[in-house]
Design an enzyme around this catalytic site. Structure first.
Site, mmCIF file in Angstrom:
data_model
loop_
_atom_site.group_PDB
_atom_site.id
_atom_site.type_symbol
_atom_site.label_atom_id
_atom_site.label_comp_id
_atom_site.label_asym_id
_atom_site.label_seq_id
_atom_site.Cartn_x
_atom_site.Cartn_y
_atom_site.Cartn_z
ATOM 1 N N ARG A 70 0.842 -1.203 0.000
ATOM 2 C CA ARG A 70 0.000 0.000 0.000
ATOM 3 C C ARG A 70 0.878 1.254 0.000
ATOM 4 N NH1 ARG A 70 -3.829 -0.091 4.964
ATOM 5 N NH2 ARG A 70 -5.064 -1.594 3.782
ATOM 6 N N ARG A 139 -1.925 6.663 9.355
ATOM 7 C CA ARG A 139 -1.992 6.121 7.980
ATOM 8 C C ARG A 139 -2.077 7.254 6.945
ATOM 9 N NH1 ARG A 139 -4.061 0.657 8.325
ATOM 10 N NH2 ARG A 139 -3.290 -0.188 10.283
ATOM 11 N N LYS A 207 -3.902 1.364 14.958
ATOM 12 C CA LYS A 207 -3.861 2.259 13.794
ATOM 13 C C LYS A 207 -4.489 3.617 14.099
ATOM 14 C CE LYS A 207 -6.353 -0.718 11.329
ATOM 15 N NZ LYS A 207 -7.266 -1.316 10.316
ATOM 16 N N LYS A 209 -6.080 7.273 12.074
ATOM 17 C CA LYS A 209 -6.522 7.781 10.769
ATOM 18 C C LYS A 209 -6.965 9.242 10.839
ATOM 19 C CE LYS A 209 -7.711 3.237 9.151
ATOM 20 N NZ LYS A 209 -8.693 2.362 8.517
ATOM 21 N N CYS A 431 -15.298 -3.708 -0.605
ATOM 22 C CA CYS A 431 -13.905 -3.938 -0.213
ATOM 23 C C CYS A 431 -13.349 -5.140 -0.982
ATOM 24 C CB CYS A 431 -13.841 -4.204 1.288
ATOM 25 S SG CYS A 431 -14.515 -5.817 1.724
ATOM 26 N N CYS A 437 -7.986 -10.866 0.966
ATOM 27 C CA CYS A 437 -8.022 -10.444 2.367
ATOM 28 C C CYS A 437 -8.097 -11.640 3.315
ATOM 29 C CB CYS A 437 -9.217 -9.527 2.604
ATOM 30 S SG CYS A 437 -9.300 -9.018 4.336
ATOM 31 N N CYS A 476 -16.580 -8.521 5.847
ATOM 32 C CA CYS A 476 -16.532 -8.774 7.296
ATOM 33 C C CYS A 476 -16.848 -7.473 8.007
ATOM 34 C CB CYS A 476 -15.154 -9.328 7.695
ATOM 35 S SG CYS A 476 -13.900 -8.066 7.997
ATOM 36 N N CYS A 480 -14.209 -1.750 6.051
ATOM 37 C CA CYS A 480 -13.226 -1.040 5.223
ATOM 38 C C CYS A 480 -13.835 -0.083 4.193
ATOM 39 C CB CYS A 480 -12.287 -2.043 4.551
ATOM 40 S SG CYS A 480 -11.287 -2.948 5.748
HETATM 41 FE FE1 SRM Z 1 -9.278 -1.968 6.169
HETATM 42 C C1 SRM Z 1 -7.884 -4.558 7.802
HETATM 43 C C2 SRM Z 1 -8.440 -3.318 3.241
HETATM 44 C C3 SRM Z 1 -9.908 0.979 4.709
HETATM 45 C C4 SRM Z 1 -10.990 -0.975 8.956
HETATM 46 N N1 SRM Z 1 -8.276 -3.630 5.635
HETATM 47 C C5 SRM Z 1 -7.726 -4.557 6.471
HETATM 48 C C6 SRM Z 1 -6.867 -5.560 5.690
HETATM 49 C C7 SRM Z 1 -5.467 -5.023 5.658
HETATM 50 C C8 SRM Z 1 -6.916 -7.017 6.203
HETATM 51 C C9 SRM Z 1 -5.850 -7.457 7.187
HETATM 52 O O1 SRM Z 1 -5.615 -6.781 8.208
HETATM 53 O O2 SRM Z 1 -5.279 -8.509 6.933
HETATM 54 C C10 SRM Z 1 -7.562 -5.458 4.328
HETATM 55 C C11 SRM Z 1 -6.706 -5.823 3.121
HETATM 56 C C12 SRM Z 1 -7.568 -6.391 2.025
HETATM 57 C C13 SRM Z 1 -6.883 -6.507 0.727
HETATM 58 O O3 SRM Z 1 -6.729 -7.651 0.253
HETATM 59 O O4 SRM Z 1 -6.523 -5.500 0.147
HETATM 60 C C14 SRM Z 1 -8.109 -4.051 4.386
HETATM 61 N N2 SRM Z 1 -9.076 -1.269 4.343
HETATM 62 C C15 SRM Z 1 -8.819 -2.009 3.239
HETATM 63 C C16 SRM Z 1 -9.020 -1.202 1.971
HETATM 64 C C17 SRM Z 1 -8.063 -1.574 0.851
HETATM 65 C C18 SRM Z 1 -10.495 -1.363 1.537
HETATM 66 C C19 SRM Z 1 -10.875 -0.744 0.223
HETATM 67 O O5 SRM Z 1 -11.857 -1.241 -0.334
HETATM 68 O O6 SRM Z 1 -10.293 0.226 -0.231
HETATM 69 C C20 SRM Z 1 -8.833 0.218 2.552
HETATM 70 C C21 SRM Z 1 -7.405 0.669 2.565
HETATM 71 C C22 SRM Z 1 -7.299 2.057 3.102
HETATM 72 C C23 SRM Z 1 -5.923 2.661 3.025
HETATM 73 O O7 SRM Z 1 -5.521 3.026 1.928
HETATM 74 O O8 SRM Z 1 -5.298 2.817 4.070
HETATM 75 C C24 SRM Z 1 -9.304 0.004 3.980
HETATM 76 N N3 SRM Z 1 -10.193 -0.270 6.762
HETATM 77 C C25 SRM Z 1 -10.457 0.801 5.963
HETATM 78 C C26 SRM Z 1 -11.402 1.659 6.577
HETATM 79 C C27 SRM Z 1 -11.997 2.926 5.980
HETATM 80 C C28 SRM Z 1 -11.214 4.156 6.361
HETATM 81 O O9 SRM Z 1 -10.130 4.061 6.935
HETATM 82 O O10 SRM Z 1 -11.685 5.249 6.078
HETATM 83 C C29 SRM Z 1 -11.730 1.085 7.798
HETATM 84 C C30 SRM Z 1 -12.786 1.603 8.799
HETATM 85 C C31 SRM Z 1 -12.358 2.791 9.545
HETATM 86 C C32 SRM Z 1 -11.646 2.405 10.790
HETATM 87 O O11 SRM Z 1 -10.444 2.196 10.722
HETATM 88 O O12 SRM Z 1 -12.311 2.253 11.823
HETATM 89 C C33 SRM Z 1 -10.952 -0.127 7.908
HETATM 90 N N4 SRM Z 1 -9.366 -2.650 8.087
HETATM 91 C C34 SRM Z 1 -10.176 -2.135 9.057
HETATM 92 C C35 SRM Z 1 -10.083 -2.970 10.224
HETATM 93 C C36 SRM Z 1 -10.851 -2.765 11.560
HETATM 94 C C37 SRM Z 1 -10.108 -1.916 12.507
HETATM 95 C C38 SRM Z 1 -10.780 -1.851 13.851
HETATM 96 O O13 SRM Z 1 -10.831 -0.781 14.449
HETATM 97 O O14 SRM Z 1 -11.247 -2.880 14.342
HETATM 98 C C39 SRM Z 1 -9.188 -4.013 9.909
HETATM 99 C C40 SRM Z 1 -8.752 -5.172 10.813
HETATM 100 C C41 SRM Z 1 -7.661 -4.800 11.747
HETATM 101 O O15 SRM Z 1 -7.118 -3.711 11.741
HETATM 102 O O16 SRM Z 1 -7.348 -5.681 12.550
HETATM 103 C C42 SRM Z 1 -8.772 -3.780 8.555
HETATM 104 FE FE1 SF4 Z 2 -11.091 -7.614 4.474
HETATM 105 FE FE2 SF4 Z 2 -13.097 -7.200 6.101
HETATM 106 FE FE3 SF4 Z 2 -11.705 -5.130 5.221
HETATM 107 FE FE4 SF4 Z 2 -13.266 -6.400 3.572
HETATM 108 S S1 SF4 Z 2 -13.933 -5.276 5.391
HETATM 109 S S2 SF4 Z 2 -11.147 -5.822 3.163
HETATM 110 S S3 SF4 Z 2 -13.150 -8.489 4.273
HETATM 111 S S4 SF4 Z 2 -10.932 -6.721 6.531
#
Ligand code: SRM
Ligand code: SF4
Length: 566
Positions: A70, A139, A207, A209, A431, A437, A476, A480
């Protein structure tokens, strides 16, 4: 307060053990006999912008390891030269696609271990880092991407850049491993003595943001961020930026069945003049660093600190660390959200073109050769590239006289400029989920295009073909695509089944509520049909679907109050 062990989590001891975050990454890169990194290095890699994954479609025949990388693109901005390099690197070292994320940057999927260093090295040669795009640090910083000649917008982008720079970790390990290729010279002893001047020895509890937004359009879903800056213009001169309302404590991530976890909308903390925006960002980071839960990673985000200790308590912690007081938050209203598509004048003899990218995936398919079309246009016309928080792309700074030539070149690749997609599809996000993922429970990106088609067909059948409803899908409950802010949130519950949440606003400032649990993919349309039909027949003029749900269904108790029942 939740019952949790008083022992620091495993991640805390990993960080403490090597605060340079280098681990044994360099050694593993040099070892051609292995196709993956070990457990601790998986955690360190995140701070370098890398996730170790495996192709889940192939899991039955054994794990095939691959990485996701990323980039950091503050405010989503890249030069044409950078874009062309990104495109080429995706072909050479990734799976041939570029993925625009919901945080305005690119991801490369399917990167084999042996290709990891060439890819990241190549990105750095093009002045793009992947440092701290994952991990327990700040981030990629979001900022409104829509091009304009308005001075205020460029000042906000500038401030986003200053904040992003000021919050980068100071470790040299990233540079040594990926840029110079000389790591291994840091002895364990000198490495373990390192303390990051901002983050300390163990970085943040989780993390972090940040997003900037400019009212009245909430382009970045600012309320979903740990820290939000809402631009406040001088009432007498709307192009003069006075400063920002500071928001804290937004977040989406939840865990099914865990009542300690919930999505949250950020609270206003106060107002800060523009000159002090970096100081406030640093003070918020320090206050969170010192107060977040380090024993339970599911409860470690800033939103839980704010929920449990209150915004007033946190404000005084921030003020103590900043050395000054925040002023009272100013009046600021959002009335819209999202992207605007097609050609638009920038106001300086140049135009920008916003192109819809389904779920952010830039790829060539038989009916739409988007990747080749974008490459062709960017090679020839050299526009600035801007990524949106809704997973779309903007080509900016194109001379007005070149609009037709750009449109024609895209048309050759079957990429339309007008009528790019239906109203629901344009506003939808999904997502990546399967197969990349590791946390996915259900499909998302691969099933959403067909599902959106069925929702659009339902609207057409009910006589509301051009209505926009925001639909956000995830595999899930981590959230995201920020599904808990959507008018219709579809969140993976078990394989093939989803929770349906209804009632977000058209400004991304209200959480939706759970409507049904564990609905099979093929039952989603029958489940939505009666609610959508009711909205169409009972709504007030111009009332959005989400507003109708909140006004009528919530009052009737047809949707329970808890955003996530279980
Ligand atoms: Fe996310 C984890 C993809 C934005 C909340 N997210 C992941 C991971 C890295 C899975 C992992 O930890 O193994 C996913 C990778 C999937 C893949 O194959 O690419 C993933 N997140 C994404 C992306 C690519 C989704 C998308 O459709 O674009 C976004 C990348 C953003 C970036 O460029 O940095 C992405 N993730 C978000 C957002 C939205 C935002 O930030 O505005 C959220 C919700 C906001 C927040 O953080 O509360 C988000 N991602 C999570 C979480 C839950 C965190 C939590 O508080 O519990 C995880 C799981 C974790 O961190 O353990 C996670
Ligand atoms: Fe993976 Fe869940 Fe984020 Fe989708 S919402 S990219 S399934 S961690």
């Amino acid at each position: 307060m939740p019952a949790s062990s008083s022992q620091p989590s495993r991640n805390e001891s990993i960080k403490h053990g090597d605060p340079t975050l280098g681990g044994t990454i360099a050694e593993t890169i040099g070892d051609a006999s292995v196709d993956r990194f070990g457990g601790d290095d998986e955690q360190f890699l995140k701070f370098h912008g890398v996730y170790q994954q495996d192709d889940r479609d192939l899991r039955k025949s054994g794990r095939r390891y691959q990485m996701m990388v990323r980039a950091r693109l503050t405010g989503g901005i890249a030069s044409p030269e950078q874009y062309l390099a990104f495109d080429e690197l995706s072909d050479r070292f990734g799976n041939g696609t570029l993925r625009i994320t919901t945080r305005q940057t690119f991801q490369w999927h399917g990167v084999l271990k042996g290709n990891l260093r060439p890819l990241i090295h190549g990105l750095n040669e093009n002045l793009c880092t992947t440092l701290a795009t994952c991990g327990d640090v700040n981030r990629n910083v979001l900022a409104p991407p829509t091009p304009t000649t308005d001075r205020l917008a460029s000042q906000v982008q500038e401030d986003a850049g200053r904040v992003s720079e000021a919050l980068l970790p100071a470790t040299q390990a990233y540079h040594e491993i990926w840029v110079e290729g000389t790591r291994i010279n840091l002895s364990k002893e000198s490495g373990s003595a390192f303390v990051d001047p901002l983050y300390g020895r163990t970085y943040l509890p989780r993390k972090f943001k940040i997003a900037f937004a400019i009212p009245p359009r909430n382009e970045t879903d600012v309320f979903a961020n740990c820290l939000g800056f809402v631009a406040i213009a001088d009432p007498a001169d709307s192009s003069r930026l006075l400063g920002y309302n500071v928001l804290v404590g937004g977040g989406m991530g939840t865990t099914h069945g865990n009542q300690q976890t919930f999505p949250r909308i950020a609270d206003a903390l106060g107002f800060v003049p523009r000159e002090r925006v970096v100081d406030v960002a640093r003070a918020v980071i320090l206050a969170y660093r010192d107060s977040g839960d380090r024993t339970n990673r599911r409860h470690a985000r800033l939103k839980y600190v704010i929920e449990e200790r209150g915004a007033d308590w946190f404000r005084s912690e921030v003020e103590t660390r900043a050395g000054f007081r925040l002023e009272e938050a100013r009046e600021a209203r959002f009335s819209g959200q999202g992207d605007i598509f097609g050609w638009h004048a920038q106001g300086d003899g140049r135009s920008f073109l916003s192109i819809f990218v389904e779920n952010g995936r830039i790829a060539d398919s038989e009916d739409r050769r988007l990747k080749s079309g974008l490459r062709g246009v960017i090679e020839r016309f050299r526009p600035e590239v801007r990524l949106t928080a809704w997973q779309n792309i903007i080509l900016a700074g194109i001379a007005d006289g070149e609009r037709d030539a750009v449109t024609a070149l895209l048309a050759e690749h079957r990429v339309p400029v007008n009528g790019q997609a239906g109203a629901v599809r344009r506003a939808a996000m999904a997502c990546p989920a399967l197969p990349t993922c590791g946390l996915a429970i259900a499909e998302s990106e691969r099933v959403s295009p067909a599902l959106i088609g069925r929702i659009e067909a339902l609207l057409a059948e009910l006589g509301a073909a051009d209505e926009e409803i925001t639909v956000r899908m995830t595999g899930c409950p981590n959230g995201c695509t920020r599904p808990f802010l959507a008018e219709i949130g579809i969140v993976g519950r078990t394989a093939g089944c989803y929770n349906i949440l209804l009632g977000g606003s058209g400004r991304s400032d209200r959480l939706n509520r759970e409507y049904r649990q564990g609905v099979a993919l093929e039952e989603i349309i029958p489940t939505l049909r009666p609610v959508i039909a009711r909205w169409i027949s009972e709504r007030t003029p111009a009332e959005r679907f989400g507003d109708f749900v909140a006004r009528v269904l919530w009052k009737e108790g047809a949707v329970p109050e808890s955003p996530l029942a279980a």
